[in-house]
Design an enzyme around this catalytic site. Structure first.
Site, PDB file in Angstrom:
ATOM      1  N   SER A 292       4.270 -24.833 -24.089  1.00  0.00           N
ATOM      2  CA  SER A 292       5.607 -24.648 -24.455  1.00  0.00           C
ATOM      3  C   SER A 292       5.923 -25.091 -26.037  1.00  0.00           C
ATOM      4  O   SER A 292       5.156 -25.955 -26.431  1.00  0.00           O
ATOM      5  CB  SER A 292       6.734 -25.241 -23.556  1.00  0.00           C
ATOM      6  OG  SER A 292       6.889 -26.652 -24.027  1.00  0.00           O
ATOM      7  N   LYS A 293       6.890 -24.778 -26.640  1.00  0.00           N
ATOM      8  CA  LYS A 293       7.355 -24.981 -28.103  1.00  0.00           C
ATOM      9  C   LYS A 293       7.447 -26.626 -28.111  1.00  0.00           C
ATOM     10  O   LYS A 293       7.005 -26.911 -29.363  1.00  0.00           O
ATOM     11  CB  LYS A 293       8.740 -24.604 -28.261  1.00  0.00           C
ATOM     12  CG  LYS A 293       8.746 -23.455 -29.119  1.00  0.00           C
ATOM     13  CD  LYS A 293       9.996 -23.122 -29.848  1.00  0.00           C
ATOM     14  CE  LYS A 293      11.126 -22.990 -28.853  1.00  0.00           C
ATOM     15  NZ  LYS A 293      12.153 -21.742 -29.105  1.00  0.00           N
ATOM     16  N   ARG A 294       7.757 -27.517 -27.266  1.00  0.00           N
ATOM     17  CA  ARG A 294       7.974 -28.948 -27.508  1.00  0.00           C
ATOM     18  C   ARG A 294       6.301 -29.434 -27.723  1.00  0.00           C
ATOM     19  O   ARG A 294       6.191 -30.421 -28.395  1.00  0.00           O
ATOM     20  CB  ARG A 294       8.288 -29.696 -26.140  1.00  0.00           C
ATOM     21  CG  ARG A 294       9.782 -29.707 -26.223  1.00  0.00           C
ATOM     22  CD  ARG A 294      10.250 -30.264 -24.924  1.00  0.00           C
ATOM     23  NE  ARG A 294       9.997 -29.156 -23.812  1.00  0.00           N
ATOM     24  CZ  ARG A 294       9.545 -29.432 -22.355  1.00  0.00           C
ATOM     25  NH1 ARG A 294       9.204 -30.437 -22.200  1.00  0.00           N
ATOM     26  NH2 ARG A 294       9.468 -28.555 -21.759  1.00  0.00           N
TER      27      ARG A 294
END
Ligand code: GLU
Length: 495
Positions: A261-263
Protein backbone atom coordinates in the site's frame (compact mmCIF):
# COMPACT_ATOMS: atom_id res chain seq x y z
CA UNK A 1 -16.38 -21.95 -29.20
CA UNK A 2 -17.21 -18.80 -27.30
CA UNK A 3 -14.79 -15.93 -27.83
CA UNK A 4 -12.39 -15.35 -24.96
CA UNK A 5 -13.05 -11.93 -23.45
CA UNK A 6 -11.26 -10.65 -20.37
CA UNK A 7 -11.58 -7.33 -18.60
CA UNK A 8 -9.88 -5.04 -16.13
CA UNK A 9 -12.50 -3.03 -14.23
CA UNK A 10 -10.66 -0.63 -11.93
CA UNK A 11 -12.34 1.98 -9.79
CA UNK A 12 -11.01 5.47 -10.52
CA UNK A 13 -9.99 6.11 -6.94
CA UNK A 14 -6.34 7.05 -7.40
CA UNK A 15 -3.22 6.16 -9.32
CA UNK A 16 -3.27 2.77 -11.07
CA UNK A 17 -1.78 0.26 -8.64
CA UNK A 18 0.83 -2.40 -9.55
CA UNK A 19 -1.59 -5.02 -8.21
CA UNK A 20 -4.08 -3.90 -10.83
CA UNK A 21 -1.29 -4.05 -13.41
CA UNK A 22 -0.80 -7.70 -12.48
CA UNK A 23 -4.51 -8.45 -13.07
CA UNK A 24 -4.53 -6.42 -16.29
CA UNK A 25 -1.42 -8.19 -17.54
CA UNK A 26 -2.85 -11.65 -16.93
CA UNK A 27 -6.11 -10.57 -18.59
CA UNK A 28 -4.11 -9.33 -21.53
CA UNK A 29 -1.87 -12.40 -21.79
CA UNK A 30 -4.77 -14.80 -21.59
CA UNK A 31 -6.83 -12.89 -24.14
CA UNK A 32 -3.93 -12.54 -26.59
CA UNK A 33 -2.87 -16.15 -26.24
CA UNK A 34 -6.37 -17.26 -27.15
CA UNK A 35 -7.09 -14.73 -29.86
CA UNK A 36 -9.54 -12.93 -27.57
CA UNK A 37 -10.37 -9.38 -26.49
CA UNK A 38 -9.18 -7.42 -23.51
CA UNK A 39 -11.55 -4.75 -22.16
CA UNK A 40 -11.21 -1.80 -19.84
CA UNK A 41 -14.32 -0.85 -17.89
CA UNK A 42 -14.42 1.95 -15.36
CA UNK A 43 -16.25 1.08 -12.13
CA UNK A 44 -17.14 4.46 -10.71
CA UNK A 45 -20.24 3.63 -8.67
CA UNK A 46 -18.69 4.54 -5.34
CA UNK A 47 -19.10 8.27 -5.78
CA UNK A 48 -17.39 9.21 -2.54
CA UNK A 49 -14.08 7.65 -3.47
CA UNK A 50 -13.69 9.13 -6.94
CA UNK A 51 -10.41 10.90 -7.60
CA UNK A 52 -10.17 13.23 -10.56
CA UNK A 53 -7.71 12.21 -13.23
CA UNK A 54 -7.69 8.54 -12.19
CA UNK A 55 -9.34 7.28 -15.34
CA UNK A 56 -6.73 9.04 -17.46
CA UNK A 57 -4.03 7.53 -15.27
CA UNK A 58 -5.45 4.03 -15.66
CA UNK A 59 -5.53 4.34 -19.44
CA UNK A 60 -2.08 5.94 -19.57
CA UNK A 61 -0.63 3.20 -17.38
CA UNK A 62 -1.99 0.45 -19.64
CA UNK A 63 -0.73 2.21 -22.74
CA UNK A 64 2.66 2.78 -21.12
CA UNK A 65 2.91 -0.94 -20.29
CA UNK A 66 2.06 -1.73 -23.95
CA UNK A 67 -1.10 -3.59 -22.95
CA UNK A 68 -3.79 -1.19 -24.18
CA UNK A 69 -7.39 -2.45 -24.14
CA UNK A 70 -8.99 -3.62 -27.38
CA UNK A 71 -12.36 -2.44 -26.21
CA UNK A 72 -13.89 -0.13 -23.64
CA UNK A 73 -12.29 3.02 -22.32
CA UNK A 74 -9.09 4.00 -24.09
CA UNK A 75 -7.32 6.92 -25.79
CA UNK A 76 -7.98 8.24 -29.25
CA UNK A 77 -5.05 9.30 -31.42
CA UNK A 78 -4.90 12.64 -29.56
CA UNK A 79 -4.53 10.95 -26.19
CA UNK A 80 -8.09 11.92 -25.26
CA UNK A 81 -10.36 9.50 -23.45
CA UNK A 82 -12.80 7.70 -25.67
CA UNK A 83 -14.88 4.52 -25.63
CA UNK A 84 -14.67 1.90 -28.35
CA UNK A 85 -16.79 -1.21 -28.83
CA UNK A 86 -20.36 -2.26 -29.24
CA UNK A 87 -21.16 -3.24 -25.69
CA UNK A 88 -20.85 0.19 -24.12
CA UNK A 89 -21.07 2.47 -22.38
CA UNK A 90 -18.02 1.15 -20.54
CA UNK A 91 -18.24 3.60 -17.64
CA UNK A 92 -20.64 2.37 -14.98
CA UNK A 93 -22.07 5.78 -14.06
CA UNK A 94 -23.34 5.93 -17.65
CA UNK A 95 -25.23 2.65 -17.24
CA UNK A 96 -27.59 3.44 -14.34
CA UNK A 97 -30.78 2.68 -16.29
CA UNK A 98 -29.45 -0.75 -17.14
CA UNK A 99 -28.84 -1.61 -13.47
CA UNK A 100 -32.28 -0.33 -12.49
CA UNK A 101 -33.90 -2.68 -14.95
CA UNK A 102 -32.07 -5.69 -13.52
CA UNK A 103 -32.73 -4.72 -9.93
CA UNK A 104 -36.42 -4.64 -10.76
CA UNK A 105 -36.20 -8.08 -12.26
CA UNK A 106 -34.64 -9.38 -9.03
CA UNK A 107 -37.27 -7.62 -6.91
CA UNK A 108 -40.03 -9.16 -8.97
CA UNK A 109 -38.48 -12.60 -8.68
CA UNK A 110 -38.19 -12.04 -4.91
CA UNK A 111 -34.46 -12.56 -5.25
CA UNK A 112 -34.01 -9.09 -3.82
CA UNK A 113 -35.94 -6.95 -1.36
CA UNK A 114 -36.24 -3.34 -0.27
CA UNK A 115 -34.59 -2.43 2.99
CA UNK A 116 -35.52 0.72 4.89
CA UNK A 117 -33.26 0.25 7.90
CA UNK A 118 -31.63 3.43 9.08
CA UNK A 119 -27.91 3.85 9.53
CA UNK A 120 -28.49 4.01 13.32
CA UNK A 121 -30.23 0.65 13.36
CA UNK A 122 -27.48 -0.95 11.28
CA UNK A 123 -24.80 0.54 13.55
CA UNK A 124 -26.55 -0.78 16.65
CA UNK A 125 -26.98 -4.18 15.05
CA UNK A 126 -23.28 -4.38 14.25
CA UNK A 127 -22.31 -3.32 17.79
CA UNK A 128 -24.57 -5.99 19.28
CA UNK A 129 -23.15 -8.65 16.99
CA UNK A 130 -19.61 -7.62 17.82
CA UNK A 131 -20.38 -7.67 21.54
CA UNK A 132 -21.88 -11.15 21.28
CA UNK A 133 -18.97 -12.31 19.12
CA UNK A 134 -21.37 -13.14 16.28
CA UNK A 135 -20.49 -12.72 12.63
CA UNK A 136 -21.54 -9.23 11.56
CA UNK A 137 -24.05 -8.79 8.77
CA UNK A 138 -27.61 -7.82 8.02
CA UNK A 139 -30.22 -9.67 10.08
CA UNK A 140 -32.94 -9.81 7.42
CA UNK A 141 -35.18 -7.34 9.31
CA UNK A 142 -36.84 -5.95 6.14
CA UNK A 143 -37.05 -9.28 4.33
CA UNK A 144 -40.36 -10.07 5.97
CA UNK A 145 -42.06 -6.69 5.41
CA UNK A 146 -45.47 -7.10 3.79
CA UNK A 147 -45.98 -5.90 0.22
CA UNK A 148 -48.40 -3.20 1.45
CA UNK A 149 -45.99 -2.01 4.05
CA UNK A 150 -43.22 -1.77 1.49
CA UNK A 151 -45.45 0.12 -0.93
CA UNK A 152 -46.48 2.54 1.81
CA UNK A 153 -42.86 3.30 2.61
CA UNK A 154 -41.97 3.71 -1.06
CA UNK A 155 -44.94 6.06 -1.57
CA UNK A 156 -43.74 8.09 1.40
CA UNK A 157 -40.30 8.33 -0.27
CA UNK A 158 -38.59 6.62 2.66
CA UNK A 159 -34.88 6.26 1.95
CA UNK A 160 -34.07 2.66 1.07
CA UNK A 161 -31.64 0.27 -0.47
CA UNK A 162 -32.21 -3.00 -2.31
CA UNK A 163 -30.67 -6.14 -0.84
CA UNK A 164 -29.82 -9.53 -2.26
CA UNK A 165 -32.09 -12.25 -0.91
CA UNK A 166 -29.25 -14.66 -0.29
CA UNK A 167 -30.38 -18.29 0.14
CA UNK A 168 -29.88 -19.39 3.76
CA UNK A 169 -29.04 -22.94 2.92
CA UNK A 170 -26.63 -24.81 0.72
CA UNK A 171 -23.18 -23.96 -0.52
CA UNK A 172 -21.90 -22.04 -3.49
CA UNK A 173 -18.98 -23.64 -5.26
CA UNK A 174 -16.92 -23.07 -8.33
CA UNK A 175 -13.76 -24.31 -9.97
CA UNK A 176 -11.22 -21.53 -9.88
CA UNK A 177 -8.42 -21.49 -12.45
CA UNK A 178 -5.91 -20.71 -9.70
CA UNK A 179 -7.47 -22.08 -6.53
CA UNK A 180 -9.22 -25.18 -7.91
CA UNK A 181 -12.41 -25.98 -6.02
CA UNK A 182 -13.67 -23.18 -3.82
CA UNK A 183 -16.82 -23.34 -1.77
CA UNK A 184 -18.68 -21.02 0.62
CA UNK A 185 -21.60 -21.80 2.87
CA UNK A 186 -24.52 -19.63 1.84
CA UNK A 187 -25.67 -18.98 5.38
CA UNK A 188 -22.43 -17.14 6.07
CA UNK A 189 -22.98 -14.76 3.17
CA UNK A 190 -24.62 -11.45 3.88
CA UNK A 191 -27.73 -10.07 2.19
CA UNK A 192 -25.53 -7.74 0.23
CA UNK A 193 -26.80 -4.30 -0.77
CA UNK A 194 -27.27 -4.26 -4.54
CA UNK A 195 -28.64 -0.76 -5.01
CA UNK A 196 -27.76 2.12 -2.73
CA UNK A 197 -29.90 4.99 -1.46
CA UNK A 198 -28.38 7.26 -4.10
CA UNK A 199 -29.73 5.00 -6.85
CA UNK A 200 -26.26 3.78 -7.76
CA UNK A 201 -25.68 0.05 -7.87
CA UNK A 202 -23.03 -1.50 -5.67
CA UNK A 203 -20.01 -3.19 -7.16
CA UNK A 204 -21.62 -6.63 -6.78
CA UNK A 205 -24.64 -5.94 -8.91
CA UNK A 206 -22.87 -3.80 -11.49
CA UNK A 207 -19.99 -6.23 -11.99
CA UNK A 208 -22.33 -9.15 -12.66
CA UNK A 209 -24.62 -7.24 -15.00
CA UNK A 210 -21.73 -5.76 -16.93
CA UNK A 211 -19.63 -8.90 -17.17
CA UNK A 212 -22.70 -10.65 -18.54
CA UNK A 213 -23.75 -7.95 -21.00
CA UNK A 214 -20.19 -7.40 -22.14
CA UNK A 215 -19.85 -11.15 -22.72
CA UNK A 216 -16.87 -11.58 -20.46
CA UNK A 217 -15.74 -15.20 -20.56
CA UNK A 218 -13.01 -15.07 -17.90
CA UNK A 219 -12.81 -13.00 -14.72
CA UNK A 220 -9.33 -12.67 -13.27
CA UNK A 221 -8.89 -10.52 -10.20
CA UNK A 222 -6.98 -10.34 -6.94
CA UNK A 223 -7.53 -12.78 -4.13
CA UNK A 224 -9.15 -10.05 -2.04
CA UNK A 225 -12.30 -10.52 -4.14
CA UNK A 226 -12.60 -14.24 -3.38
CA UNK A 227 -15.36 -13.81 -0.80
CA UNK A 228 -17.37 -11.64 -3.22
CA UNK A 229 -17.48 -14.32 -5.86
CA UNK A 230 -20.20 -16.51 -4.24
CA UNK A 231 -22.49 -13.46 -4.19
CA UNK A 232 -21.84 -12.99 -7.88
CA UNK A 233 -22.42 -16.65 -8.67
CA UNK A 234 -25.74 -16.56 -6.83
CA UNK A 235 -26.72 -13.52 -8.90
CA UNK A 236 -25.81 -15.28 -12.16
CA UNK A 237 -28.05 -18.15 -11.14
CA UNK A 238 -30.91 -15.84 -10.21
CA UNK A 239 -30.71 -14.19 -13.63
CA UNK A 240 -30.24 -17.55 -15.32
CA UNK A 241 -27.04 -16.42 -16.99
CA UNK A 242 -24.00 -18.44 -17.93
CA UNK A 243 -21.18 -17.80 -15.47
CA UNK A 244 -17.68 -16.72 -16.47
CA UNK A 245 -14.62 -18.75 -15.51
CA UNK A 246 -12.98 -17.30 -12.40
CA UNK A 247 -9.31 -17.07 -11.48
CA UNK A 248 -8.24 -15.35 -8.27
CA UNK A 249 -4.71 -14.04 -8.52
CA UNK A 250 -2.13 -13.88 -5.74
CA UNK A 251 -2.05 -10.83 -3.53
CA UNK A 252 1.00 -8.57 -3.65
CA UNK A 253 2.73 -8.06 -0.32
CA UNK A 254 5.86 -6.26 0.81
CA UNK A 255 8.83 -7.90 2.49
CA UNK A 256 7.03 -7.67 5.85
CA UNK A 257 4.15 -9.60 4.30
CA UNK A 258 1.87 -6.57 4.50
CA UNK A 259 -0.49 -5.76 1.69
CA UNK A 260 1.31 -3.47 -0.74
CA UNK A 261 0.00 0.00 0.00
CA UNK A 262 0.88 3.64 -0.52
CA UNK A 263 1.86 4.01 3.11
CA UNK A 264 4.83 1.70 2.57
CA UNK A 265 6.35 3.22 -0.56
CA UNK A 266 5.88 3.19 -4.30
CA UNK A 267 2.87 1.24 -5.46
CA UNK A 268 1.46 2.95 -8.50
CA UNK A 269 2.59 2.14 -12.01
CA UNK A 270 3.40 5.83 -12.49
CA UNK A 271 5.64 5.90 -9.40
CA UNK A 272 7.83 3.42 -11.22
CA UNK A 273 7.49 5.03 -14.63
CA UNK A 274 8.55 8.37 -13.16
CA UNK A 275 11.57 6.82 -11.50
CA UNK A 276 12.78 5.53 -14.83
CA UNK A 277 11.76 1.90 -14.87
CA UNK A 278 11.20 0.58 -18.37
CA UNK A 279 7.76 -0.80 -19.22
CA UNK A 280 9.42 -3.96 -20.56
CA UNK A 281 11.11 -4.53 -17.20
CA UNK A 282 8.01 -3.69 -15.20
CA UNK A 283 5.84 -6.08 -17.16
CA UNK A 284 8.47 -8.83 -17.04
CA UNK A 285 8.86 -8.38 -13.27
CA UNK A 286 5.12 -8.19 -12.56
CA UNK A 287 4.45 -11.32 -14.64
CA UNK A 288 6.94 -13.20 -12.49
CA UNK A 289 5.26 -12.01 -9.29
CA UNK A 290 2.27 -14.19 -10.03
CA UNK A 291 3.61 -16.76 -12.42
CA UNK A 292 6.71 -18.61 -13.51
CA UNK A 293 7.44 -20.43 -16.75
CA UNK A 294 8.89 -23.48 -14.98
CA UNK A 295 12.21 -22.97 -16.78
CA UNK A 296 15.38 -21.01 -16.06
CA UNK A 297 14.50 -18.20 -18.45
CA UNK A 298 13.79 -14.95 -16.63
CA UNK A 299 13.85 -12.32 -19.34
CA UNK A 300 10.71 -12.33 -21.43
CA UNK A 301 9.36 -9.88 -23.94
CA UNK A 302 5.62 -9.29 -23.90
CA UNK A 303 5.24 -11.50 -26.99
CA UNK A 304 7.21 -14.27 -25.27
CA UNK A 305 5.00 -13.92 -22.20
CA UNK A 306 1.91 -14.32 -24.37
CA UNK A 307 3.36 -17.53 -25.78
CA UNK A 308 4.54 -18.97 -22.48
CA UNK A 309 1.66 -17.96 -20.22
CA UNK A 310 -0.66 -20.53 -18.72
CA UNK A 311 -2.78 -20.65 -15.59
CA UNK A 312 -1.26 -23.92 -14.44
CA UNK A 313 1.84 -21.96 -13.49
CA UNK A 314 0.12 -19.11 -11.67
CA UNK A 315 1.03 -19.07 -7.98
CA UNK A 316 -1.51 -19.43 -5.21
CA UNK A 317 0.54 -17.85 -2.46
CA UNK A 318 1.01 -14.14 -1.97
CA UNK A 319 3.76 -12.62 -4.07
CA UNK A 320 6.46 -10.62 -2.34
CA UNK A 321 7.16 -7.39 -4.20
CA UNK A 322 10.93 -7.32 -4.13
CA UNK A 323 12.26 -3.90 -5.20
CA UNK A 324 15.80 -5.26 -5.68
CA UNK A 325 14.54 -7.84 -8.12
CA UNK A 326 12.75 -5.08 -10.01
CA UNK A 327 16.06 -3.20 -10.21
CA UNK A 328 17.66 -6.33 -11.59
CA UNK A 329 15.04 -6.66 -14.29
CA UNK A 330 15.40 -3.02 -15.18
CA UNK A 331 19.18 -3.27 -15.42
CA UNK A 332 18.86 -6.31 -17.66
CA UNK A 333 16.36 -4.55 -19.88
CA UNK A 334 18.51 -1.42 -20.07
CA UNK A 335 21.34 -3.66 -21.32
CA UNK A 336 19.03 -5.37 -23.79
CA UNK A 337 17.86 -2.17 -25.48
CA UNK A 338 20.05 -0.65 -28.17
CA UNK A 339 21.91 2.50 -27.12
CA UNK A 340 19.86 4.46 -29.61
CA UNK A 341 16.63 3.26 -28.07
CA UNK A 342 17.85 3.70 -24.51
CA UNK A 343 18.93 7.25 -25.34
CA UNK A 344 15.44 8.02 -26.62
CA UNK A 345 13.93 6.68 -23.40
CA UNK A 346 16.43 8.52 -21.21
CA UNK A 347 16.10 11.85 -22.98
CA UNK A 348 13.02 13.12 -21.07
CA UNK A 349 14.79 12.35 -17.79
CA UNK A 350 17.76 14.48 -18.82
CA UNK A 351 15.45 17.24 -19.99
CA UNK A 352 13.53 17.15 -16.69
CA UNK A 353 16.82 17.39 -14.78
CA UNK A 354 17.63 20.55 -16.74
CA UNK A 355 20.56 19.13 -18.74
CA UNK A 356 21.77 21.35 -21.57
CA UNK A 357 19.44 20.93 -24.52
CA UNK A 358 22.08 21.35 -27.18
CA UNK A 359 24.19 18.64 -25.56
CA UNK A 360 21.21 16.27 -25.32
CA UNK A 361 20.54 16.83 -29.00
CA UNK A 362 24.15 16.16 -29.96
CA UNK A 363 23.48 12.52 -30.76
CA UNK A 364 27.01 11.13 -30.70
CA UNK A 365 27.79 12.85 -27.41
CA UNK A 366 24.47 11.92 -25.86
CA UNK A 367 24.60 8.26 -26.83
CA UNK A 368 28.09 8.13 -25.34
CA UNK A 369 26.72 9.63 -22.14
CA UNK A 370 23.95 7.04 -21.97
CA UNK A 371 26.34 4.18 -22.69
CA UNK A 372 28.58 5.33 -19.84
CA UNK A 373 25.74 6.07 -17.45
CA UNK A 374 24.00 2.76 -17.97
CA UNK A 375 26.88 0.75 -16.52
CA UNK A 376 26.11 1.56 -12.90
CA UNK A 377 22.45 2.47 -13.22
CA UNK A 378 19.32 0.66 -12.09
CA UNK A 379 16.95 3.18 -13.66
CA UNK A 380 16.84 5.85 -16.34
CA UNK A 381 16.98 8.42 -13.56
CA UNK A 382 20.23 6.84 -12.32
CA UNK A 383 21.74 7.35 -15.77
CA UNK A 384 21.15 11.08 -15.34
CA UNK A 385 22.67 11.16 -11.85
CA UNK A 386 25.67 9.12 -12.96
CA UNK A 387 26.52 11.44 -15.81
CA UNK A 388 25.88 14.99 -14.60
CA UNK A 389 29.63 15.61 -14.57
CA UNK A 390 29.77 15.08 -18.34
CA UNK A 391 27.50 18.09 -18.87
CA UNK A 392 29.24 20.49 -16.49
CA UNK A 393 31.02 23.58 -17.85
CA UNK A 394 33.59 23.30 -15.13
CA UNK A 395 34.01 20.85 -12.28
CA UNK A 396 34.35 21.68 -8.66
CA UNK A 397 36.28 19.28 -6.44
CA UNK A 398 38.98 19.36 -3.77
CA UNK A 399 42.45 19.76 -5.27
CA UNK A 400 43.68 17.01 -2.91
CA UNK A 401 41.55 14.52 -4.81
CA UNK A 402 44.03 14.71 -7.70
CA UNK A 403 46.66 13.09 -5.50
CA UNK A 404 47.12 9.34 -6.02
CA UNK A 405 47.84 7.31 -2.86
CA UNK A 406 51.49 7.85 -1.81
CA UNK A 407 52.16 10.27 -4.62
CA UNK A 408 51.94 14.05 -4.23
CA UNK A 409 50.37 17.00 -6.00
CA UNK A 410 53.53 18.23 -7.77
CA UNK A 411 53.90 14.75 -9.25
CA UNK A 412 50.26 14.73 -10.35
CA UNK A 413 50.84 18.10 -11.96
CA UNK A 414 53.88 16.84 -13.81
CA UNK A 415 52.07 13.76 -15.12
CA UNK A 416 49.01 15.74 -16.17
CA UNK A 417 51.16 18.25 -18.02
CA UNK A 418 53.04 15.57 -19.90
CA UNK A 419 49.96 13.55 -20.73
CA UNK A 420 48.14 16.63 -21.90
CA UNK A 421 50.95 17.37 -24.30
CA UNK A 422 50.88 13.81 -25.57
CA UNK A 423 47.10 13.79 -26.03
CA UNK A 424 47.17 17.04 -27.93
CA UNK A 425 49.11 15.32 -30.71
CA UNK A 426 46.22 12.89 -31.38
CA UNK A 427 44.55 13.00 -34.74
CA UNK A 428 40.75 13.18 -34.68
CA UNK A 429 40.38 9.60 -36.01
CA UNK A 430 42.58 8.24 -33.24
CA UNK A 431 40.26 9.62 -30.56
CA UNK A 432 38.41 6.40 -29.83
CA UNK A 433 38.30 4.51 -26.57
CA UNK A 434 40.58 1.77 -27.85
CA UNK A 435 42.86 4.17 -29.63
CA UNK A 436 43.38 6.38 -26.59
CA UNK A 437 43.78 3.45 -24.22
CA UNK A 438 46.40 1.69 -26.32
CA UNK A 439 48.41 4.80 -26.95
CA UNK A 440 48.32 6.06 -23.36
CA UNK A 441 49.14 2.66 -21.84
CA UNK A 442 52.09 2.35 -24.25
CA UNK A 443 53.20 5.85 -23.36
CA UNK A 444 53.09 5.06 -19.62
CA UNK A 445 55.06 1.86 -20.11
CA UNK A 446 57.72 3.54 -22.21
CA UNK A 447 58.34 6.04 -19.45
CA UNK A 448 58.10 3.40 -16.71
CA UNK A 449 55.55 5.53 -14.85
CA UNK A 450 53.16 4.01 -12.33
CA UNK A 451 49.78 3.45 -13.98
CA UNK A 452 47.93 4.97 -11.01
CA UNK A 453 50.28 7.98 -10.92
CA UNK A 454 49.05 8.93 -14.39
CA UNK A 455 45.53 7.60 -14.63
CA UNK A 456 44.25 8.64 -11.18
CA UNK A 457 44.82 12.39 -11.55
CA UNK A 458 43.65 12.18 -15.15
CA UNK A 459 40.40 10.49 -14.20
CA UNK A 460 39.79 12.95 -11.36
CA UNK A 461 40.51 15.93 -13.63
CA UNK A 462 38.01 14.52 -16.14
CA UNK A 463 35.27 13.63 -13.69
CA UNK A 464 35.85 15.64 -10.51
CA UNK A 465 34.84 12.51 -8.61
CA UNK A 466 36.40 9.99 -6.32
CA UNK A 467 34.58 7.19 -8.13
CA UNK A 468 33.63 7.37 -11.77
CA UNK A 469 33.95 5.44 -15.01
CA UNK A 470 37.52 5.05 -16.31
CA UNK A 471 39.43 7.92 -17.94
CA UNK A 472 39.43 6.43 -21.45
CA UNK A 473 35.67 6.01 -21.45
CA UNK A 474 35.19 9.56 -20.23
CA UNK A 475 37.61 11.02 -22.77
CA UNK A 476 35.78 9.24 -25.56
CA UNK A 477 32.48 10.81 -24.57
CA UNK A 478 33.88 14.28 -23.87
CA UNK A 479 35.94 14.44 -27.05
CA UNK A 480 39.46 15.75 -27.40
CA UNK A 481 38.89 19.43 -26.86
CA UNK A 482 36.83 19.14 -23.71
CA UNK A 483 39.07 16.42 -22.26
CA UNK A 484 42.15 18.59 -22.71
CA UNK A 485 40.29 21.53 -21.23
CA UNK A 486 39.43 19.54 -18.08
CA UNK A 487 42.98 18.21 -17.72
CA UNK A 488 44.18 21.79 -18.09
CA UNK A 489 41.79 22.92 -15.35
CA UNK A 490 43.11 20.16 -13.08
CA UNK A 491 46.61 21.38 -13.72
CA UNK A 492 45.63 24.95 -12.97
CA UNK A 493 44.11 23.90 -9.66
CA UNK A 494 47.47 22.56 -8.45
CA UNK A 495 49.44 25.70 -9.36
N1 GLU B 1 -13.80 -2.52 -9.31
C1 GLU B 1 -13.07 -3.60 -8.75
C2 GLU B 1 -11.67 -3.08 -8.43
O1 GLU B 1 -11.56 -1.94 -8.21
C3 GLU B 1 -13.05 -4.74 -9.71
C4 GLU B 1 -12.81 -6.09 -9.13
C5 GLU B 1 -13.06 -7.18 -10.17
O2 GLU B 1 -12.15 -7.43 -10.99
O3 GLU B 1 -14.14 -7.71 -10.21
O4 GLU B 1 -10.69 -3.75 -8.43
Amino acid sequence: MKKIRTRIPPSPTGMFHVGSLLSALFDYLYAKKNGGDFLLRIEDTDRERLVEGSTENIVESLHWAHIPPDEGVTFDTHQHLTQVGEKGPYIQSERLDIYKKYVHQLLEQKDAYYCFCTKERLDDLRKMQEMNKQPTGYDGHCKTLSTENVQKKLDANSPHVVRLNMPDEGTTTWTDLVRDNVSFENKLIDDQVLMKTDGFPTYHLAVVVDDHLMEISHVFRGEEWLSSTPKHIVLYDMFGWEKPVYGHLPLLVNEKRQKLSKRHGDVSVFDFKNKGYLPEAMVNFVAFLGWNPGTEQEIFTLEELVQAFSFEKVNKSAAVFNYEKLDWYNKEWMKKLSIEELATRAKPFFAAAGSDEEMINDLSFFEGVVRLGRERANTLADIVTNTTFLFADSLSYETELLKWKKSDLPDAKEKLAQLSEFLSTFAKEAWTEEGIEQAVMGWIKERTYGVGDVLWPTRVALSGQQYSPGPFEIMTVLGKEKSLQRIGEGLAKIS
